[in-house]
Scaffold this active site. Structure first.
Site, short mmCIF file in Angstrom:
data_model
loop_
_atom_site.label_atom_id
_atom_site.label_comp_id
_atom_site.label_asym_id
_atom_site.label_seq_id
_atom_site.Cartn_x
_atom_site.Cartn_y
_atom_site.Cartn_z
N TYR A 209 6.20 -5.52 6.37
CA TYR A 209 6.59 -6.94 6.41
C TYR A 209 8.09 -7.12 6.12
CZ TYR A 209 6.49 -11.81 4.67
OH TYR A 209 6.72 -13.13 4.43
N ILE A 210 8.54 -6.65 4.97
CA ILE A 210 9.94 -6.89 4.61
C ILE A 210 10.84 -5.87 5.31
CG2 ILE A 210 11.55 -7.16 2.68
CD1 ILE A 210 8.98 -7.62 0.92
N TYR B 98 0.66 -1.29 -10.31
CA TYR B 98 1.67 -1.51 -9.27
C TYR B 98 3.05 -1.74 -9.92
CZ TYR B 98 4.60 -4.11 -6.04
OH TYR B 98 5.67 -4.55 -5.32
N GLY C 83 1.84 -0.75 7.99
CA GLY C 83 2.87 -1.25 8.91
C GLY C 83 2.34 -1.38 10.33
N ASN D 154 4.29 5.45 7.76
CA ASN D 154 3.03 6.13 8.09
C ASN D 154 2.03 5.20 8.78
OD1 ASN D 154 2.08 4.54 6.03
ND2 ASN D 154 1.78 6.23 4.58
N LEU D 155 2.41 3.94 8.95
CA LEU D 155 1.60 2.94 9.65
C LEU D 155 0.24 2.71 8.99
CD1 LEU D 155 2.46 3.69 13.41
CD2 LEU D 155 3.46 1.98 11.89
N ASP E 233 4.59 10.40 6.27
CA ASP E 233 4.73 10.03 4.85
C ASP E 233 6.11 10.39 4.33
OD1 ASP E 233 2.13 9.07 4.48
OD2 ASP E 233 1.36 11.14 4.32
N HIS F 219 -2.41 -12.02 0.04
CA HIS F 219 -1.33 -12.88 -0.44
C HIS F 219 -1.63 -14.36 -0.21
CE1 HIS F 219 0.74 -8.96 -0.17
NE2 HIS F 219 1.16 -9.38 -1.34
N ARG G 151 4.63 -18.99 -9.25
CA ARG G 151 5.43 -17.92 -8.66
C ARG G 151 6.68 -18.50 -8.01
NH1 ARG G 151 2.40 -15.68 -11.27
NH2 ARG G 151 1.01 -13.90 -10.88
N1 UDP Z 1 -3.62 -16.26 -5.51
C1 UDP Z 1 -4.70 -17.10 -5.50
N2 UDP Z 1 -5.63 -16.95 -4.50
C2 UDP Z 1 -5.52 -16.01 -3.54
C3 UDP Z 1 -4.40 -15.14 -3.55
C4 UDP Z 1 -3.48 -15.30 -4.57
O1 UDP Z 1 -4.85 -17.97 -6.36
O2 UDP Z 1 -6.40 -15.93 -2.68
C5 UDP Z 1 -2.62 -16.41 -6.57
C6 UDP Z 1 -2.35 -15.15 -7.38
O3 UDP Z 1 -3.27 -15.07 -8.45
C7 UDP Z 1 -0.90 -15.38 -7.83
C8 UDP Z 1 -0.29 -16.16 -6.67
O4 UDP Z 1 -1.38 -16.73 -5.95
O5 UDP Z 1 -0.86 -16.19 -8.97
C9 UDP Z 1 0.51 -15.30 -5.72
O6 UDP Z 1 -0.29 -14.18 -5.37
P1 UDP Z 1 0.08 -13.18 -4.25
O7 UDP Z 1 -1.05 -12.20 -4.13
O8 UDP Z 1 0.50 -13.92 -3.03
O9 UDP Z 1 1.39 -12.46 -4.79
P2 UDP Z 1 1.65 -11.65 -6.18
O10 UDP Z 1 2.18 -12.67 -7.14
O11 UDP Z 1 0.37 -11.01 -6.60
O12 UDP Z 1 2.68 -10.66 -5.79
#
Ligand code: UDP
Length: 328
Positions: free
Chosen positions: A11-12, A141, A36, A32-33, A51, A187, A219
């Site tokens: 993505y980025i 992570y 991607g 490594n797709l 890889d 996401h 966020r």
């Molecule tokens: N989130 C949510 N429902 C979803 C996916 C994410 O409420 O189906 C929330 C998640 O808990 C976080 C925010 O949205 O607070 C952003 O999450 P995302 O996974 O997009 O990115 P992250 O912050 O984990 O990198």
């Protein structure tokens, strides 16, 4: 001289590859797709499938191209998965990156732009979070990125590796050609847009009991073109002899999950059904960047700082490619 981009089909990475080329740089991609998409990288870009921990492959790339610097995007980036299956994150994000760095250093490549993350801060003690905030990740992570940051520091100290570690807040949005297409999608913004377009019947809100005004997690969303631009600036900075740095990338504005859903309703004009479910393990309550250093050190200025603009761009892309890249 070329720039080696790992994860350039992601993505980025793919957006940055496109911007590097627009900026006149030669680019070589290794990916490594696993996540991607081959079609996210233009056919004319030298592309190696494999890889980053494959020493022979990286050596071959460095034999075949004069590489001046590496931008290292490739990593697994699912917070929840990292809690359930941390071994994947140590192996891919840490062990393989050590292998990549070893080959680069052996061959004299000493400029490195690293995709780090705000997840390396963990639960914030204050917001906005500046680069001096303590780092205490709440999931593997985040730890995997934290560990690479420490490795980079030690390599600068011992081997003169010059790096910029960019601590991304939440990457989102799309360009005309490139957007977010993860499988599985976890996401928030793409899931919300899938709910808007009727591909899913609702979006889950992970936790409504956070210590935030509406109870949902906050966020700082940043447009991928702005993220990409920061990588180009980081590269220039290193080319000009800049010292190693850790730099936040965000807009400095926090939006709650509920606010994201409301904004998406306005942007798309669609109804979006949401359901409250328990918190997702490993999620901090609030991550908002103090991104002054990016402006001061890199001269970075976001072009799309508003959540509306970010969601609009993602929605346009989503409508133009409802099935994503449809290749790998
Ligand atoms: N989130 C949510 N429902 C979803 C996916 C994410 O409420 O189906 C929330 C998640 O808990 C976080 C925010 O949205 O607070 C952003 O999450 P995302 O996974 O997009 O990115 P992250 O912050 O984990 O990198």
């Amino acid at each position: 001289m070329a720039i080696l981009v790992t994860g350039g089909a992601g993505y980025i990475g793919s957006v940055t590859v496109e911007d590097l080329r627009l900026g006149g740089e030669d680019v070589v991609v290794v990916d490594n797709l696993v996540y991607g998409h081959r079609s996210a990288v233009d056919e004319s870009v030298p592309f190696y499938k494999g890889d980053i921990g494959d020493h022979a492959l990286i050596e071959r790339i460095l034999d075949e191209h004069k590489v001046a610097a590496c931008m290292h995007f490739s990593a697994y980036a699912y917070v929840g998965e990292s809690v359930d299956d941390p071994a994947k994150y140590w192996e891919n994000n840490v062990y393989q990156t050590i292998g990549l760095l070893g080959v680069l250093l052996d061959r004299g490549v000493r400029r490195f732009v690293f995709s780090s993350t705000c997840a390396s801060y963990g639960e914030p003690q204050y917001v906005p979070i500046d680069e001096n905030h303590t780092q205490s990740p709440t999931n593997p992570y985040g730890w995997s990125k934290f560990i690479i940051e420490r490795i980079l520091e030690s390599y600068d100290n011992a081997y003169d590796l010059k790096f910029v570690a960019l601590r991304y807040f939440n990457a989102a949005g799309a360009t005309e050609r490139l957007g977010e297409d993860h499988e599985p999608e976890t996401h928030l913004i793409p899931l919300v847009l899938q709910a808007a377009s009727g591909e899913r019947d609702h979006v889950s809100i992970f936790g409504n009991d956070y210590p935030t005004p509406d109870g949902t997690a906050i966020r700082d969303y940043i447009h991928i073109s702005d993220l990409s631009r920061a990588h180009l600036l980081a590269l220039d900075y290193l080319k000009n002899g800049g010292a190693s740095e850790f730099i936040n990338l965000g807009n400095g504005d926090g939006y709650s999950v509920k606010e994201v859903i409301e904004t998406a309703c306005r942007v798309t004009g669609k109804e979006i059904v949401s359901q409250n479910v328990p918190r997702r393990e490993g999620d901090p309550s609030k991550l908002v960047a103090d991104a002054r250093k990016a402006r001061e050190v890199l001269g970075w200025n976001p072009g799309f700082p508003k959540l509306e603009q970010i969601i609009e761009s993602a929605w346009r892309w989503h409508q133009s490619r409802p099935d994503g890249f449809c290749d790998e």
